[in-house]
Structures are given as structure tokens and as C-alpha cells.
Design a protein around this motif. Sequence first.
Motif, short mmCIF file in Angstrom:
data_model
loop_
_atom_site.label_atom_id
_atom_site.label_comp_id
_atom_site.label_asym_id
_atom_site.label_seq_id
_atom_site.Cartn_x
_atom_site.Cartn_y
_atom_site.Cartn_z
N LYS A 136 5.35 18.48 -1.00
CA LYS A 136 4.04 18.84 -1.52
C LYS A 136 3.52 17.84 -2.54
CE LYS A 136 4.57 23.75 -0.51
NZ LYS A 136 4.50 25.14 -1.00
N GLN A 137 4.41 17.02 -3.06
CA GLN A 137 3.97 15.95 -3.96
C GLN A 137 3.02 14.99 -3.25
OE1 GLN A 137 7.18 13.78 -5.79
NE2 GLN A 137 5.88 12.99 -7.41
N ARG A 138 3.09 14.95 -1.92
CA ARG A 138 2.25 14.04 -1.16
C ARG A 138 0.79 14.46 -1.15
NH1 ARG A 138 6.10 12.89 4.16
NH2 ARG A 138 8.03 12.60 2.98
N ALA A 139 0.50 15.66 -1.62
CA ALA A 139 -0.89 16.11 -1.63
C ALA A 139 -1.76 15.21 -2.50
CB ALA A 139 -0.97 17.55 -2.13
N SER A 140 -1.18 14.50 -3.44
CA SER A 140 -1.83 13.48 -4.27
C SER A 140 -2.92 14.04 -5.16
CB SER A 140 -2.40 12.35 -3.41
OG SER A 140 -3.63 12.70 -2.80
N VAL A 457 1.18 15.17 6.37
CA VAL A 457 0.33 14.03 6.67
C VAL A 457 -1.06 14.53 7.05
CG1 VAL A 457 -0.07 12.13 8.29
CG2 VAL A 457 2.21 12.51 7.36
N LEU A 458 -2.11 13.91 6.50
CA LEU A 458 -3.47 14.28 6.87
C LEU A 458 -3.66 14.10 8.37
CD1 LEU A 458 -6.42 14.99 6.24
CD2 LEU A 458 -6.82 12.56 5.81
N ASP A 459 -4.04 15.18 9.05
CA ASP A 459 -4.23 15.15 10.49
C ASP A 459 -5.40 16.07 10.83
OD1 ASP A 459 -4.10 14.99 13.22
OD2 ASP A 459 -1.94 15.37 13.36
N ARG A 631 -1.76 7.09 7.63
CA ARG A 631 -1.31 8.48 7.62
C ARG A 631 -0.61 8.88 6.33
NH1 ARG A 631 1.26 8.39 13.75
NH2 ARG A 631 -0.71 8.75 14.88
N LYS A 632 0.15 7.98 5.75
CA LYS A 632 1.03 8.37 4.66
C LYS A 632 0.69 7.76 3.30
CE LYS A 632 4.89 9.03 7.88
NZ LYS A 632 5.04 10.49 7.75
N MET A 634 -2.60 5.96 2.49
CA MET A 634 -4.00 5.68 2.18
C MET A 634 -4.57 6.60 1.11
SD MET A 634 -7.32 5.59 4.72
CE MET A 634 -7.53 7.37 4.69
N ALA A 635 -4.16 7.86 1.09
CA ALA A 635 -4.75 8.83 0.16
C ALA A 635 -4.63 8.37 -1.28
CB ALA A 635 -4.09 10.19 0.33
N CYS A 636 -3.52 7.71 -1.63
CA CYS A 636 -3.34 7.24 -3.01
C CYS A 636 -3.62 5.75 -3.17
CB CYS A 636 -1.91 7.51 -3.48
SG CYS A 636 -1.55 9.25 -3.74
N HIS A 637 -3.24 4.97 -2.16
CA HIS A 637 -3.32 3.51 -2.31
C HIS A 637 -4.53 2.90 -1.63
CE1 HIS A 637 0.60 3.39 -4.23
NE2 HIS A 637 1.07 4.19 -3.28
N GLY A 638 -5.40 3.74 -1.05
CA GLY A 638 -6.70 3.28 -0.59
C GLY A 638 -6.72 2.69 0.80
N PRO A 639 -7.84 2.85 1.52
CA PRO A 639 -7.98 2.26 2.85
C PRO A 639 -7.96 0.74 2.77
CG PRO A 639 -10.08 3.11 2.08
CD PRO A 639 -9.06 3.56 1.10
N GLY A 640 -7.28 0.13 3.75
CA GLY A 640 -7.13 -1.32 3.70
C GLY A 640 -6.26 -1.77 2.55
N ALA A 641 -5.51 -0.84 1.96
CA ALA A 641 -4.67 -1.09 0.78
C ALA A 641 -5.50 -1.50 -0.43
CB ALA A 641 -3.58 -2.12 1.08
N ILE A 642 -6.80 -1.16 -0.42
CA ILE A 642 -7.65 -1.41 -1.58
C ILE A 642 -7.62 -0.13 -2.40
CG2 ILE A 642 -9.95 -2.02 -2.39
CD1 ILE A 642 -10.48 -3.26 0.34
N ALA A 643 -6.85 -0.13 -3.46
CA ALA A 643 -6.71 1.06 -4.28
C ALA A 643 -7.92 1.20 -5.20
CB ALA A 643 -5.43 0.99 -5.10
N GLY A 644 -8.23 2.44 -5.55
CA GLY A 644 -9.38 2.69 -6.41
C GLY A 644 -9.04 3.48 -7.64
N GLY A 645 -7.81 3.40 -8.12
CA GLY A 645 -7.44 4.08 -9.34
C GLY A 645 -6.47 5.23 -9.17
#
Length: 704
Positions: A136-140, A457-459, A631-632, A634-645
Motif C-alpha cells: 500500500k506504500q505504492r499508493a504514493s 499497479v494503476l490499471d 506501471r510502477k 511514473m506516479a512518483c517519478h513522473g512520465p518520461g522520468a521527468i519528476a515534478g516534486g
Amino acid sequence: MLATCKLSSCLLRGFIASLGFISLVSCENTSNIAGGNNNDIIMSGTDGDDWPAFGRTYDEQHYSPLTEINGGNVATLGLAWKIDLPVSNVTFTQPLEVGGILYYTIGYSVISAVDATTGKELWIYDPHVTDEIGEKQRASWGPRGIAYWNGKIIASTLDGKLFAVSASSGKLLWSQDTTEGPNDGRFISGAPRVFRGKVIIGHGGADTGNVRGYVTAYNADTGARLWRFYTVPGDPAKGFEDDAQRMAAKTWRGEWWKRGGGGTAWNAFTYDAELDRIYVGTGNGAPWNQELRSPGGGDNLFLSSVVALDANTGKYVWHYQTNPGESWDFNSTMDMTLATVNIDGKSRRILMHAPKNGFFYVLDRDSGKLISAEPYTTVNWAKSIDLQTGRPVENPEARFPDGKGRIQPGSAGGHNWMAQAFSPQTGLLYLPTTERGMSYDRTGIDAKSWQRQPNMVLDSGYKRNPITAPFPAGPEYASALKAWNPVTQRPAWSIPQRGLFNGGVLATAGNLVFQGNAEGYLVAYAADTGKVLWRFNAQNGILAAPIAYRVNGRQYLTVLTGFGAIAGGMGPDSARLGWDYRQQQRRVLTFVLGGRETLPPYKKEVEPILRTPDFKIDAALALEGATIFGRKCMACHGPGAIAGGTGPDLRKSAIVPDMDVFDQIVRQGAAKGLGMPEFDELKAHDLQALQHYVRQQAALAKDE
């Protein structure tokens, strides 16, 4: 006597510490500070001295009747005190203030109590959530606020617990597991609401698991469970909990219960003290794609609805569904603000609701009938809302007759969870809005064979193309603060804003509206005209709503600063504004007229992309890694690995190229206590694919 705190040591040092993940403190104390004992403080707070609930009072207006700070003198508002916060992706919570003590929570439900006039620490309570949180920690996400009742601070945890601590000492008083088992996929990301001795909480999880939504009321003094209402029906063969479930089941098709159904109430609840009812805002379907969830259609009650329940028993009273047959992640979990206004010469008790779908709804609280509905942002999925039936007049293209299409608003919504505010003085509701569409594609998906991705995983049930290149940021001005007239259903004024999301809103009787924004400023607007009257450089983006209160005859205003934990899709937007996970200046800021405290000089330091010319990228591996990352990670580290904080920008991390350390953190959970979930289901090949994808994105990136 003030508490003395024992700081816990960091779990990882040196190389792993470069992650910058949160490391918080636990605290032992014996303080005996009066926490208040007025059971009706939320209802009787007409003087505005305290801010004891998420919306201050039961009606969730986020309105203060205080006038010491007003349009004529707000230019002299200054910083009274500040608290620097540890690195965390959860500093967007709204604080509370009762009896001169300010309470706030950050990270994994770590609660602090401080003197509201000085910021002096009184106590800290750490529930040590990461010790047993698991997947559940993956909920971010993290809880967006706390509640106060009868000398208690009531909070929730990401793994689904509800607990109370003493407001005077921080001592744990009771704790309840609100889930139906440790592996049921439910987690809590919203603020609990208290009403006349009861506390209500829902949960999230419909995006990542086969989850059936419900809300539960507990005794606020003891934690004893009082009632539970399910927001979607379960397996008919097992019988229905009540007549409302039996009615709702007629609006579903197929074997929906096997995929959960969704309807999670993860954010907004409102107590109607006049009618003794609770209004519950429900969420999207599980999965989003209705063809998988309920083959053959149907309204799918009570998805995307406002549901009125008897506050004492939890029994169904009425519902209004904003999106029958929801299929786009159109949550109705946004604020439900109560007021009494004059419409067509008649005094009406109304509920104001601006859910994700882009329409502003005014409902009659007595009957649940629709009074009016108009779009508050760009909408293409529906032409209008039929005032006779209350149903949307859908654009046929919104159901994707060709299997795919673009919907606006997208899943980020025209309005998300950032608090709206209503001023009885101006009759306007102040609404943070967003302009953003989203593409959906269900081609090639077989309803009979589709299975949800495991491991939290977001699905969504839609096809998602691998993210192999940086995700583009949206328009420069993708959002706005709008002053909405609920009677005319038109904006009185609108302020264009940068960023995908901006902060929650506070309205005051001083003819002021306060909001923090994505650019890093706390701004005061004239409530009637929208004129900017004051700006403070907070040195960080702000998502939390400010609060106002009075201590010893002086009015104060407090807000938490920090940008993150919204959604993976915001990465490029907030990265463009410069909000790096490690560089953010997260703080608690408190203001007063004539305040003279200052922030230290700050210049955004842009961490360079890590260049590794000797690392040979395998394009095939990188393509595999793109799917895994989407899937695993992006929610924290951003799409394209471009993180936003929300999490560190992995393109800049020296950890990723070092496979041994990368493995320890990602697969072995070495940084779990610092906020980085464990992904033990990944194989060595998967990790290698992720490594090549991230290094590919770094190679493609331009220096900032």
C-alpha cells in the motif's frame, strides 16, 4: 512544561541518503496543554477564533468570519514564524487550530502540535506506518488532513488505519483498522470528518485493485465502529446489506463484483447539521473502462455520485449521479459545500459541487434534485445537463465508437481535491480549476480475458502505450482560480494560472481570498473583484489550503508549502516550474499583520542531468523498461522520468547506474522507511530494463 522529543536516527546514510526520501521523528512527551473540550466547537465556531475542522465548520465553506486582516490592510501582512519541514512528498495537508495550538501532519501521518503564535514545538506523534504498510506504500499519496474532537486529534494512515491521539500530549488513545484485511487493496488518502461525536472515513484503491467502495462511521471518543455504507453493490448471491444495495444492483451488468466495482469515497464528506445528514462524494469505477466492469452498460450506482445518508444510522436517503455509467475516472469525490441562498425569490438549502467532469452542480439538499448545472471549464464529453432528468446529454463520441478518443476534462479533472471556498459575504464560490484533456484507447482489449495488473499497479482497463520519450508539458496557463456565482452559474472573475494544479482556497469576511499557487506565491485577492492585493514569495509551490484563526485578539493565517503527490502526469508541468524533490523549501508559514520574520535567501539550484557516456543503452531493453516504468514508477517519478516534486528525478540520480545499490533500493526495500516502496516482484531482468529506460531518457534530455 513543554515536551522533549527524541529524534529517531536516519535509516540509511551516505549514498542512499542522496535519495532524499522522508525520515521523520517519533516523540515521547508528558506535556499537559489544554486541548479544548467543547463538543460543539465545529458548529459553534461563528466567532472564527478556531479552525477545528477541515472546512472550519460542518458546511465545508472554508470561510473565516474574521475581519482584522482585510482588503484595506492586507498589504501589511507579514511572516510571524516558520518551521522548516523534512523532505517529504506529503506537505500539502491542511492544518487545524484549537485554543492557540496548531496541529498539522506530514509524511506518513506524523502529527505535530505547536504554539500557534510562535511555532514552538509542543509534541510530535509518529505512527510508524512504513513498518507494516507493505504494497500500500505504492499508493504514493498521504492523508490530506486531520480532524479534531473533544480534546482529540483524529488522523488516518495510508495503510487504512484510523487513530486518535490526545490533543494535549500526543498520546495514542485508540486505533482502528478500517479495511477488510491487510491485502484488500484499500488505503486512506483523505481527511477524516467529525460530526457530533462520530468520525467518518472512506478509502481509495479503485485504480489499483479489485476494490468495492464503502464509508464507515466510528465513535470519535472510543473508535468503536457504528455503521458502514457500501457505495457499490456486492455479489447478489451473498445477499445485500440493505435496500440501497438491492436497488443499485439493478443498474449493473455481468459479474461486476469480481472486479470490485469501485466507487471509493477517498476525499470529500460534508455533514448537514440542519438535516442531520452526511453527504458522501463517490469515485470512479473499478476498472475505469465500463465495458470491462459492467458489460452491457447500466448506470452503475453509486459511482460518481453525491449520496445522502442518515448521519445516525448510515441509511440511504437520496443520491444524485453526475456520471451514469462512468468510464473516464470522473470522480465526484470533490468538495460538497453547503449554503442557503435565494434562487428565483425563494430561500433554498443548496449543495455546491464541482467534480472532475467539468460541470458545476447546484443541488437541493432536502430532496437531492438538480437545480442547475453549467460547465466551469472546457467540456467535450457532454453537451449539457438535462435539468428535467438530471442526466448528462452525452456526446456519442465520448463512448469511443471507434475504440479511442480524447476527452476533456481528462482524468486529472476540471477540479481535483484542492479545497474550494464559499463566501456568504459575496455569494461567490472560489474554485481552483484545470484545463487538460486525456486520450483513451480500449482497442484490442478483450473483456473476457482481461485481468487487472497485480501488485498495486494503476490499471484503468484502457490500453496505455509505453512512455518512451519525455511527456510534454501542457499549456503555460493550464489552470485558473474562478469566482463562481452559483445562482447565475457564471464566473464573476477568473485569474489564469501557471501549472496543472494550484492550491486550495480560503475566503474571509475581510473581503479576501487566499490561495497558494504553483509558482511559489501565497496570494491575497479581493473577494469581490479578484484584484491582487498582496503576494508573498513562499519559495515553494503550494497545494494546501490556508487557514485563519485568532489568538489573544490577533488574527493569524497559516499554510503548508510543498509540491508533489498529485499524479504522475503532472511531472513535466511542475518540473518546468522548478520544483525538484530534493531542492524544495517545504515549510509551515504563519502570518500576522506587521509580521517581521523573513525567509533566508533562496535561489533554485538546478541539478544537472547525469550524463553517463560509457553506459551503453540497449534500445530493446529500454522499450521493456518504459512499460514497467509507466506501471510502477511514473506516479512518483513522473512520465518520461521527468519528476515534478513527488519523487527524485531518476535521470539525475547516481543510484540508477549502480545496479547493486539500485537493486537494494527497488527490489530489496532498503529505503522503505524513507518513503521508497519495495518492488520485490521485479526480476533482475526487469530492473535492468528499468535502468536502461531511465538512462535512455537521461540521454534524450536537454540540460535545464
